[in-house]
Design a protein around this motif. Sequence first.
Motif, PDB file in Angstrom:
ATOM      1  N   ASP A 105       0.595  -0.164 -12.126  1.00 17.07           N
ATOM      2  CA  ASP A 105      -0.653  -0.806 -12.565  1.00 17.07           C
ATOM      3  C   ASP A 105      -0.822  -0.685 -14.077  1.00 17.07           C
ATOM      4  O   ASP A 105      -1.276  -1.623 -14.747  1.00 17.07           O
ATOM      5  CB  ASP A 105      -1.855  -0.166 -11.859  1.00 17.07           C
ATOM      6  CG  ASP A 105      -1.896  -0.484 -10.365  1.00 17.07           C
ATOM      7  OD1 ASP A 105      -1.216  -1.448  -9.947  1.00 17.07           O
ATOM      8  OD2 ASP A 105      -2.590   0.240  -9.631  1.00 17.07           O
ATOM      9  N   ALA A 106      -0.458   0.475 -14.617  1.00 22.59           N
ATOM     10  CA  ALA A 106      -0.586   0.689 -16.059  1.00 22.59           C
ATOM     11  C   ALA A 106       0.344  -0.245 -16.836  1.00 22.59           C
ATOM     12  O   ALA A 106      -0.056  -0.838 -17.844  1.00 22.59           O
ATOM     13  CB  ALA A 106      -0.271   2.140 -16.409  1.00 22.59           C
ATOM     14  N   LEU A 107       1.586  -0.390 -16.377  1.00 23.95           N
ATOM     15  CA  LEU A 107       2.524  -1.290 -17.044  1.00 23.95           C
ATOM     16  C   LEU A 107       2.006  -2.721 -17.061  1.00 23.95           C
ATOM     17  O   LEU A 107       2.119  -3.430 -18.068  1.00 23.95           O
ATOM     18  CB  LEU A 107       3.886  -1.252 -16.345  1.00 23.95           C
ATOM     19  CG  LEU A 107       4.853  -0.144 -16.723  1.00 23.95           C
ATOM     20  CD1 LEU A 107       6.151  -0.315 -15.953  1.00 23.95           C
ATOM     21  CD2 LEU A 107       5.133  -0.131 -18.217  1.00 23.95           C
ATOM     22  N   GLU A 108       1.435  -3.137 -15.943  1.00 17.15           N
ATOM     23  CA  GLU A 108       0.893  -4.496 -15.866  1.00 17.15           C
ATOM     24  C   GLU A 108      -0.234  -4.694 -16.877  1.00 17.15           C
ATOM     25  O   GLU A 108      -0.326  -5.724 -17.544  1.00 17.15           O
ATOM     26  CB  GLU A 108       0.391  -4.770 -14.442  1.00 17.15           C
ATOM     27  CG  GLU A 108       0.122  -6.232 -14.159  1.00 17.15           C
ATOM     28  CD  GLU A 108      -0.016  -6.495 -12.672  1.00 17.15           C
ATOM     29  OE1 GLU A 108       0.334  -7.614 -12.236  1.00 17.15           O
ATOM     30  OE2 GLU A 108      -0.492  -5.605 -11.939  1.00 17.15           O
ATOM     31  N   PHE A 117       9.688  -1.191  -3.738  1.00 20.80           N
ATOM     32  CA  PHE A 117      10.479   0.040  -3.634  1.00 20.80           C
ATOM     33  C   PHE A 117       9.571   1.262  -3.453  1.00 20.80           C
ATOM     34  O   PHE A 117       9.931   2.220  -2.754  1.00 20.80           O
ATOM     35  CB  PHE A 117      11.330   0.176  -4.906  1.00 20.80           C
ATOM     36  CG  PHE A 117      11.990   1.514  -5.067  1.00 20.80           C
ATOM     37  CD1 PHE A 117      13.106   1.856  -4.311  1.00 20.80           C
ATOM     38  CD2 PHE A 117      11.510   2.439  -5.991  1.00 20.80           C
ATOM     39  CE1 PHE A 117      13.720   3.085  -4.469  1.00 20.80           C
ATOM     40  CE2 PHE A 117      12.118   3.664  -6.154  1.00 20.80           C
ATOM     41  CZ  PHE A 117      13.225   3.994  -5.399  1.00 20.80           C
ATOM     42  N   ASP A 118       8.390   1.218  -4.037  1.00 21.97           N
ATOM     43  CA  ASP A 118       7.494   2.366  -4.046  1.00 21.97           C
ATOM     44  C   ASP A 118       6.676   2.431  -2.759  1.00 21.97           C
ATOM     45  O   ASP A 118       5.451   2.254  -2.753  1.00 21.97           O
ATOM     46  CB  ASP A 118       6.569   2.275  -5.266  1.00 21.97           C
ATOM     47  CG  ASP A 118       5.620   3.456  -5.381  1.00 21.97           C
ATOM     48  OD1 ASP A 118       6.034   4.580  -5.029  1.00 21.97           O
ATOM     49  OD2 ASP A 118       4.476   3.248  -5.817  1.00 21.97           O
ATOM     50  N   THR A 119       7.332   2.698  -1.649  1.00 22.45           N
ATOM     51  CA  THR A 119       6.663   2.704  -0.345  1.00 22.45           C
ATOM     52  C   THR A 119       5.692   3.875  -0.190  1.00 22.45           C
ATOM     53  O   THR A 119       4.767   3.813   0.628  1.00 22.45           O
ATOM     54  CB  THR A 119       7.702   2.769   0.779  1.00 22.45           C
ATOM     55  OG1 THR A 119       8.540   3.919   0.587  1.00 22.45           O
ATOM     56  CG2 THR A 119       8.563   1.510   0.785  1.00 22.45           C
ATOM     57  N   THR A 120       5.881   4.941  -0.959  1.00 19.51           N
ATOM     58  CA  THR A 120       5.000   6.107  -0.850  1.00 19.51           C
ATOM     59  C   THR A 120       3.811   6.034  -1.800  1.00 19.51           C
ATOM     60  O   THR A 120       2.894   6.852  -1.698  1.00 19.51           O
ATOM     61  CB  THR A 120       5.776   7.404  -1.134  1.00 19.51           C
ATOM     62  OG1 THR A 120       6.267   7.368  -2.487  1.00 19.51           O
ATOM     63  CG2 THR A 120       6.955   7.545  -0.173  1.00 19.51           C
ATOM     64  N   GLY A 121       3.821   5.085  -2.732  1.00 18.29           N
ATOM     65  CA  GLY A 121       2.720   4.951  -3.669  1.00 18.29           C
ATOM     66  C   GLY A 121       2.752   5.914  -4.841  1.00 18.29           C
ATOM     67  O   GLY A 121       1.797   5.984  -5.624  1.00 18.29           O
ATOM     68  N   VAL A 122       3.849   6.655  -4.988  1.00 13.40           N
ATOM     69  CA  VAL A 122       3.949   7.618  -6.093  1.00 13.40           C
ATOM     70  C   VAL A 122       3.886   6.912  -7.444  1.00 13.40           C
ATOM     71  O   VAL A 122       3.349   7.448  -8.413  1.00 13.40           O
ATOM     72  CB  VAL A 122       5.255   8.443  -5.968  1.00 13.40           C
ATOM     73  CG1 VAL A 122       5.477   9.295  -7.201  1.00 13.40           C
ATOM     74  CG2 VAL A 122       5.195   9.315  -4.731  1.00 13.40           C
ATOM     75  N   LEU A 123       4.449   5.702  -7.493  1.00 13.07           N
ATOM     76  CA  LEU A 123       4.514   4.979  -8.761  1.00 13.07           C
ATOM     77  C   LEU A 123       3.379   3.972  -8.953  1.00 13.07           C
ATOM     78  O   LEU A 123       3.364   3.241  -9.945  1.00 13.07           O
ATOM     79  CB  LEU A 123       5.857   4.231  -8.863  1.00 13.07           C
ATOM     80  CG  LEU A 123       7.133   5.069  -8.803  1.00 13.07           C
ATOM     81  CD1 LEU A 123       8.351   4.159  -8.898  1.00 13.07           C
ATOM     82  CD2 LEU A 123       7.151   6.107  -9.916  1.00 13.07           C
TER      83      LEU A 123
END
Length: 371
Positions: free
Chosen positions: A236-239, A225-231
């Motif tokens: 990465d942090a959640l992982e 969903f995050d095609t713009t890379g904003v998230l």
Amino acid sequence: MTKAPALLPEGLRDRLPAQAEAASRVIRALVDAMRAHGYGRVSPPLAEFRETLGGDDDRTARDLLRFTDPVSQRTLALRPDITRQVGRIATSLLKSAPRPLRLCYAGQIVKLRASQLRPAREMLQVGAELIGSDSVAAAREIVTVAIDALEAAGIGPVTIDFTLPDVVDLLASGPLPVAASVESLRDALDAKDAGALVRLGAEAWLPLLRAAGPFDQALADLRAFDTTGVLAARIDALEAIAAPARGRASLTLDPTERHGFAYQSWFGFQIFVPGQGDAIGRGGGYAIPVGETEEEPAVGFSLYPDPLIDEGLGSENGAERRIFLPLGHDPAIAASLRADGWQTVAALSDGDDAKRLVCGFVLGPDGPIEV
């Protein structure tokens, strides 16, 4: 003189010996596990001035059971949450303590009103706060401490459901602006209402509804969903945060969940136990106000184990180590039994009986005799 009826206010109750003992054992196990990670225990008062408990905030004030202090003539309130009190201690009495500051607590809280899922207005809250950092490393530690504490208390198996409390604001102010109010957008996402999103002209947000469920798949859907890379940094942090919990808890992700996350910042999590409708714990990153304009980052979690204690968590057979002492027993032997972990129940008359007094043993001439 008329005797008052033996009634309690709605949502309040007594704990009888078995429940009170079970609660003590659970508290001890939870707190000991937190202290093993270096978290020092604090014990704030049950009541404070209304303002220090958030009484100036309309949302928080709705939870406050208030009354007037006859000494100061100011409005006091019973605490509905201990986290805010720990923040006050950290930024006042312990403001000069080295950071990160690790604190834990256990105590009763009182809500003004109960909810359908939690009919009790008084409940036990046990938790830990890491103050001075809300980094990924700090978040990993707080999740690990929560799992260790749950396991030490015999609570499990558990499911940890991660969320991103600020994801709507992050996207709405960046790649996915909406004409409708952000609050309406949050409501639609929280209700998982695809039709409402369409009516709001927020069709681009629809894939976010599918990015929820088992952790790995939901995280993959969120990346897609995050095609713009904003998230990207959040994902990465959640992982990384979830890594220590793998194999120790079931992991899920719902990035738009906000129930119970009124003040969490960039990440949050809820803890569920099978058979319980509501979460038995919540945590995440947040900020503690310091003065008028400054804030201090923190991460933490709170556990609410009352429903599990009511179902038998922490209970044990009271008769197993409970010994009846007949009239004329040797006080020195009784003292040695207590030192060895026995509960001694001394006879006060010839009519006292071991079984009636819930004793599994009687002290005989040569030591304990099983009843």
